[in-house]
Write a protein that holds these residues in place. Structure first.
Motif, PDB file in Angstrom:
ATOM      1  N   TYR A 249      41.650  11.061  -7.315  1.00 24.78           N
ATOM      2  CA  TYR A 249      42.687  11.397  -6.326  1.00 24.78           C
ATOM      3  C   TYR A 249      42.119  11.392  -4.919  1.00 24.78           C
ATOM      4  CZ  TYR A 249      45.023  13.025 -10.517  1.00 24.78           C
ATOM      5  OH  TYR A 249      45.572  13.095 -11.763  1.00 24.78           O
ATOM      6  N   ALA A 276      50.413  11.658  -8.971  1.00 25.31           N
ATOM      7  CA  ALA A 276      50.095  10.259  -9.335  1.00 25.31           C
ATOM      8  C   ALA A 276      50.150   9.340  -8.123  1.00 25.31           C
ATOM      9  CB  ALA A 276      51.067   9.773 -10.412  1.00 25.31           C
ATOM     10  N   HIS A 277      50.994   9.709  -7.148  1.00 25.03           N
ATOM     11  CA  HIS A 277      51.089   8.879  -5.936  1.00 25.03           C
ATOM     12  C   HIS A 277      49.810   8.923  -5.115  1.00 25.03           C
ATOM     13  CE1 HIS A 277      55.713   9.644  -6.118  1.00 25.03           C
ATOM     14  NE2 HIS A 277      55.305   8.777  -7.014  1.00 25.03           N
ATOM     15  N   TYR A 278      48.975   9.928  -5.357  1.00 22.05           N
ATOM     16  CA  TYR A 278      47.733  10.088  -4.595  1.00 22.05           C
ATOM     17  C   TYR A 278      46.526   9.575  -5.378  1.00 22.05           C
ATOM     18  CZ  TYR A 278      50.426  13.087  -1.483  1.00 22.05           C
ATOM     19  OH  TYR A 278      51.363  13.577  -0.600  1.00 22.05           O
ATOM     20  N   ARG A 279      46.790   8.965  -6.537  1.00 20.22           N
ATOM     21  CA  ARG A 279      45.653   8.448  -7.309  1.00 20.22           C
ATOM     22  C   ARG A 279      44.998   7.302  -6.557  1.00 20.22           C
ATOM     23  NH1 ARG A 279      45.046   9.385 -13.296  1.00 20.22           N
ATOM     24  NH2 ARG A 279      43.751   7.525 -13.167  1.00 20.22           N
ATOM     25  N   ASP A 281      43.790   4.816  -7.807  1.00 17.98           N
ATOM     26  CA  ASP A 281      44.146   3.530  -8.421  1.00 17.98           C
ATOM     27  C   ASP A 281      45.674   3.344  -8.504  1.00 17.98           C
ATOM     28  OD1 ASP A 281      44.745   5.444 -10.280  1.00 17.98           O
ATOM     29  OD2 ASP A 281      43.632   4.513 -11.936  1.00 17.98           O
ATOM     30  N   ALA A 282      46.428   4.118  -7.707  1.00 19.01           N
ATOM     31  CA  ALA A 282      47.896   3.975  -7.724  1.00 19.01           C
ATOM     32  C   ALA A 282      48.272   2.616  -7.123  1.00 19.01           C
ATOM     33  CB  ALA A 282      48.540   5.094  -6.915  1.00 19.01           C
ATOM     34  N   GLN A 286      53.043   2.805  -4.022  1.00 14.81           N
ATOM     35  CA  GLN A 286      53.088   4.272  -4.156  1.00 14.81           C
ATOM     36  C   GLN A 286      52.172   4.940  -3.144  1.00 14.81           C
ATOM     37  OE1 GLN A 286      52.356   5.757  -8.034  1.00 14.81           O
ATOM     38  NE2 GLN A 286      54.341   5.127  -8.807  1.00 14.81           N
ATOM     39  N   GLN A 287      50.994   4.330  -2.907  1.00 13.83           N
ATOM     40  CA  GLN A 287      50.071   4.908  -1.921  1.00 13.83           C
ATOM     41  C   GLN A 287      50.708   4.883  -0.539  1.00 13.83           C
ATOM     42  OE1 GLN A 287      45.958   4.251  -1.930  1.00 13.83           O
ATOM     43  NE2 GLN A 287      45.837   3.621  -4.069  1.00 13.83           N
TER      44      GLN A 287
END
Ligand SMILES: O=C(O)CCC(=O)C(=O)O
Ligand SMILES: [Fe+2]
Length: 295
Positions: A249, A276-279, A281-282, A286-287
């Protein structure tokens, strides 16, 4: 506290509406909360720490990122319970840290002085009082639930459940919903999204939901959400990051994340923000969406 909670929800709707929350104040009463853009079959009353108890609740110094407190009758019992939960959560967090191999006080700096924890009183009215809402949900092809499936956003949740009214369910690894039975005299404890980020995914915030009350049965619960200070940038702790397991994250600013979650609870504003939006590997889209929120 339990008596004060029951007495509050028994008040006439008009009286409860006098302490209702609004788009610019997340604290107070609501009977129209959305989780996953679906109406929950419950009423809530939320309150937080008062930074300057010597000043009036409405004073500018008592406006936190979540708004300010508005009190019904029974506030002394509610405040006393809140103080116990603050104390208990800080101790429990130390135990969690030790269990995960961190120094006991490793996470305290994220909270000290200005944590944004809040106590939520939940009331799930008996089914017959919700007939219209249940019919509307069913017509829209949605399952009537007390709280739709979600993870708690903060670090820890200490939940008091009515010992005589089960209703909380957790999503198990095999995809089934399992009852989290209340135990008289005990609290149900779970970790939230921020703990998942801090441990770089070693701990998973459990997905849970609450069944709607059955006919003739009313259910009460009281989760204490142990949340960091607004300025906290929550990131995987170095102890959980190495070349085998890079940081999952990007840092998440708590005030920003909580603000966006509340906007989603309060009104139908499209997809709710998720960690999940801050992963790291998103997907790029989404990022970008997470970055827009940060701007
Ligand atoms: O009512 C319960 O048992 C849990 C409520 C809950 O999950 C919440 O308010 O976030
Ligand atoms: Fe929850």
């Amino acid at each position: 506290m339990q008596a004060a909670m029951r007495a509050f929800f028994d008040l006439p709707m008009q009286t409860k509406q006098q302490v209702r929350r609004s788009a610019d104040n997340a604290m107070g009463y609501a009977a129209d909360e959305l989780t996953k853009q679906t109406r929950d079959l419950k009423e809530v009353f939320d309150f937080c720490r008062t930074p300057h108890p010597e000043l009036p609740d409405k004073h500018a110094s008592n406006r936190t990122m979540d708004g300010f407190n508005r009190w019904p009758e029974g506030q002394a019992a509610m405040k006393a319970y809140f103080a116990e939960m603050e104390r208990c959560s800080a101790r429990l967090l130390e135990a969690f840290c030790v269990g995960f191999g961190l120094p006991a006080r490793a996470l305290h700096p994220y909270f000290e002085g200005s944590h944004t924890s809040f106590l939520r009183l939940n009331f799930y009215p008996a089914a017959e009082g919700q007939a219209d809402q249940i019919a509307a949900l069913q017509a829209a092809g949605k399952e009537p639930l007390g709280v739709n499936h979600h993870t708690d956003a903060g670090v820890l949740t200490l939940l008091w459940q009515d010992p005589n009214e089960p209703g909380l369910q957790v999503l198990a690894g095999d995809g089934s919903w399992r009852l989290v039975a209340p135990v008289a005299g005990a609290l149900t404890v779970n970790v939230g999204d921020m703990f998942q980020v801090l441990t770089n995914g070693r701990a998973q915030a459990p997905v849970h939901r609450v069944l709607a009350s059955r006919p003739g049965r009313r259910r009460y619960s009281a989760p204490f959400f142990y949340n960091p200070s607004p300025a906290a940038d929550i990131a995987p702790q170095p102890q959980f990051v190495d070349s085998q397991r890079p940081a999952l994250y990007r840092p998440i600013n708590w005030a920003e994340f909580r603000g966006r979650r509340f906007a989603g609870d309060y009104a139908d504003q499209g997809e709710e923000v998720q960690i999940a939006h801050y992963r790291t590997d998103a997907p790029a889209a989404q990022q970008a969406a997470a970055a827009v929120g940060a701007a």
